[in-house]
Design a protein around this motif. Sequence first.
Motif, short mmCIF file in Angstrom:
data_model
loop_
_atom_site.label_atom_id
_atom_site.label_comp_id
_atom_site.label_asym_id
_atom_site.label_seq_id
_atom_site.Cartn_x
_atom_site.Cartn_y
_atom_site.Cartn_z
N ARG A 49 0.83 -1.20 0.00
CA ARG A 49 0.00 0.00 0.00
C ARG A 49 0.87 1.26 0.00
O ARG A 49 0.59 2.21 -0.73
CB ARG A 49 -0.93 0.02 1.22
N VAL A 50 1.92 1.25 0.81
CA VAL A 50 2.82 2.41 0.86
C VAL A 50 3.43 2.65 -0.51
O VAL A 50 3.45 3.78 -1.00
CB VAL A 50 3.91 2.22 1.94
N LEU A 51 3.92 1.60 -1.15
CA LEU A 51 4.51 1.75 -2.48
C LEU A 51 3.49 2.26 -3.49
O LEU A 51 3.79 3.11 -4.33
CB LEU A 51 5.11 0.42 -2.95
N HIS A 52 2.27 1.74 -3.40
CA HIS A 52 1.21 2.17 -4.32
C HIS A 52 0.91 3.66 -4.16
O HIS A 52 0.85 4.41 -5.14
CB HIS A 52 -0.05 1.34 -4.07
N PHE A 53 0.74 4.11 -2.92
CA PHE A 53 0.40 5.51 -2.69
C PHE A 53 1.58 6.44 -2.99
O PHE A 53 1.38 7.55 -3.48
CB PHE A 53 -0.14 5.73 -1.28
N LYS A 54 2.80 5.99 -2.72
CA LYS A 54 3.96 6.80 -3.09
C LYS A 54 4.02 6.96 -4.61
O LYS A 54 4.30 8.04 -5.12
CB LYS A 54 5.26 6.15 -2.58
N ASN A 55 3.74 5.89 -5.32
CA ASN A 55 3.71 5.94 -6.78
C ASN A 55 2.63 6.90 -7.27
O ASN A 55 2.86 7.69 -8.21
CB ASN A 55 3.50 4.54 -7.36
N LEU A 56 1.47 6.87 -6.64
CA LEU A 56 0.40 7.80 -7.02
C LEU A 56 0.82 9.25 -6.79
O LEU A 56 0.54 10.12 -7.62
CB LEU A 56 -0.88 7.51 -6.23
N LEU A 57 1.49 9.52 -5.67
CA LEU A 57 1.96 10.88 -5.42
C LEU A 57 2.94 11.33 -6.48
O LEU A 57 2.94 12.49 -6.89
CB LEU A 57 2.64 10.98 -4.05
N LYS A 75 -3.82 15.59 -1.53
CA LYS A 75 -3.93 15.51 -0.07
C LYS A 75 -4.56 14.19 0.35
O LYS A 75 -4.14 13.58 1.33
CB LYS A 75 -4.76 16.67 0.47
N GLU A 76 -5.57 13.74 -0.39
CA GLU A 76 -6.22 12.47 -0.09
C GLU A 76 -5.24 11.31 -0.23
O GLU A 76 -5.24 10.39 0.60
CB GLU A 76 -7.44 12.26 -1.00
N ILE A 77 -4.42 11.34 -1.25
CA ILE A 77 -3.41 10.29 -1.43
C ILE A 77 -2.43 10.33 -0.26
O ILE A 77 -2.07 9.29 0.29
CB ILE A 77 -2.68 10.45 -2.78
N ALA A 78 -1.99 11.53 0.13
CA ALA A 78 -1.06 11.67 1.24
C ALA A 78 -1.68 11.17 2.55
O ALA A 78 -0.99 10.55 3.37
CB ALA A 78 -0.61 13.12 1.38
N GLU A 79 -2.97 11.41 2.75
CA GLU A 79 -3.65 10.92 3.95
C GLU A 79 -3.72 9.40 3.96
O GLU A 79 -3.54 8.77 5.00
CB GLU A 79 -5.05 11.53 4.05
N LYS A 80 -3.98 8.80 2.81
CA LYS A 80 -3.99 7.34 2.72
C LYS A 80 -2.61 6.77 2.99
O LYS A 80 -2.46 5.74 3.64
CB LYS A 80 -4.50 6.89 1.35
N LEU A 81 -1.60 7.45 2.51
CA LEU A 81 -0.22 7.03 2.77
C LEU A 81 0.09 7.13 4.25
O LEU A 81 0.71 6.24 4.83
CB LEU A 81 0.73 7.89 1.94
N SER A 82 -0.36 8.20 4.86
CA SER A 82 -0.17 8.39 6.30
C SER A 82 -0.87 7.29 7.09
O SER A 82 -0.32 6.76 8.06
CB SER A 82 -0.69 9.76 6.71
N ALA A 83 -2.08 6.93 6.68
CA ALA A 83 -2.83 5.85 7.34
C ALA A 83 -2.12 4.51 7.18
O ALA A 83 -2.30 3.61 7.99
CB ALA A 83 -4.24 5.78 6.79
N SER A 84 -1.31 4.39 6.14
CA SER A 84 -0.55 3.16 5.91
C SER A 84 0.78 3.15 6.66
O SER A 84 1.55 2.19 6.56
CB SER A 84 -0.27 2.97 4.42
N GLY A 85 1.05 4.22 7.39
CA GLY A 85 2.24 4.24 8.23
C GLY A 85 3.35 5.16 7.78
O GLY A 85 4.40 5.21 8.40
N MET A 86 3.17 5.89 6.69
CA MET A 86 4.22 6.78 6.21
C MET A 86 3.67 8.20 6.09
O MET A 86 2.86 8.48 5.22
CB MET A 86 4.76 6.33 4.86
N VAL A 87 4.12 9.07 6.96
CA VAL A 87 3.64 10.44 6.96
C VAL A 87 4.45 11.27 5.96
O VAL A 87 5.67 11.20 5.93
CB VAL A 87 3.75 11.05 8.38
N ILE A 88 3.74 12.04 5.14
CA ILE A 88 4.37 12.92 4.17
C ILE A 88 4.35 14.34 4.72
O ILE A 88 3.28 14.85 5.06
CB ILE A 88 3.62 12.88 2.81
N ALA A 89 5.50 14.94 4.80
CA ALA A 89 5.61 16.32 5.29
C ALA A 89 4.92 17.26 4.30
O ALA A 89 4.89 17.00 3.10
CB ALA A 89 7.07 16.72 5.45
N ASP A 90 4.38 18.35 4.81
CA ASP A 90 3.69 19.35 4.00
C ASP A 90 4.58 19.85 2.87
O ASP A 90 4.14 19.99 1.73
CB ASP A 90 3.26 20.51 4.91
#
Length: 184
Positions: A49-57, A75-90
Motif C-alpha cells: 500500500r505504501v509503495l502504491h500511494f507513493k507511486n500515485l503521489l 492531499k487524499e493520497i497523502a492521507e492514505k499514505l499516512s494511514a498506511s504508516g508513512m507520513v508525508i511532510a507538508d
Amino acid sequence: MWKRTDKFLVSWLLVSISESMFGFVSKCRNSTETWFPLENEFITNSKARVLHFKNLLQTTEKDNLSVGDYVKKMKEIAEKLSASGMVIADEDLLQYVLDRLGPEFDAMVVNLTSRIGSKFDSFRLQEAQFLLQKYEIRLEKFNAIDLYNYSAHIASTGTLNSSHGSTSDINRVSKPEVEGSQSD
C-alpha cells in the motif's frame, strides 16, 4: 496457567481475523505460531500500500482538474499514505503537487520552488494552493481574452492565420466546374 492464556490468545486472534486469513494460520498450534504469519501478511500488505500511494503521489498529474481539485486529490493520497504508516511532510507534498502541474504553470512552479525550504520566506501548501488558484484564474481570464480576440479577428477579416504564417480564406468555396464552360 500459561496454556490457558495461550489458548485464549489463539481464540482471540482467530475471532479477530477475516475468513480469508484463516489459510495462513490453520495449522498453527499456539499463539506465537498464529501471530507471526499474520504479522508477515499485514506487513507485506502495508508495504504494498505504501509503495502504491507513493507511486500515485509521484505520477498523478493535474490534467483537466482545477488546481483546487488537484490539490485535494493529492492531499487524499497523502492521507492514505499516512494511514498506511508513512507520513508525508507538508513541504514534500507541495513538491509532489508542483512537479505534476503542467507546463502552463512553469512560471509559478519556478517561483514557488525557489521559496521551498527558505528560512526567510517559507510557506505552507495552503498558501501555495491559494497562489496557484489565483494564477489559474489569471490564465483562464487571458485565455478567454485571447479566444475572444482571435474570434473577432476571424469575423472581421474572414481569414484564419495558420501556424505557418500563411492565411486561408474561410469564405472561399470551391465551385464545381460546369461542363462545356471550358474554352477549346
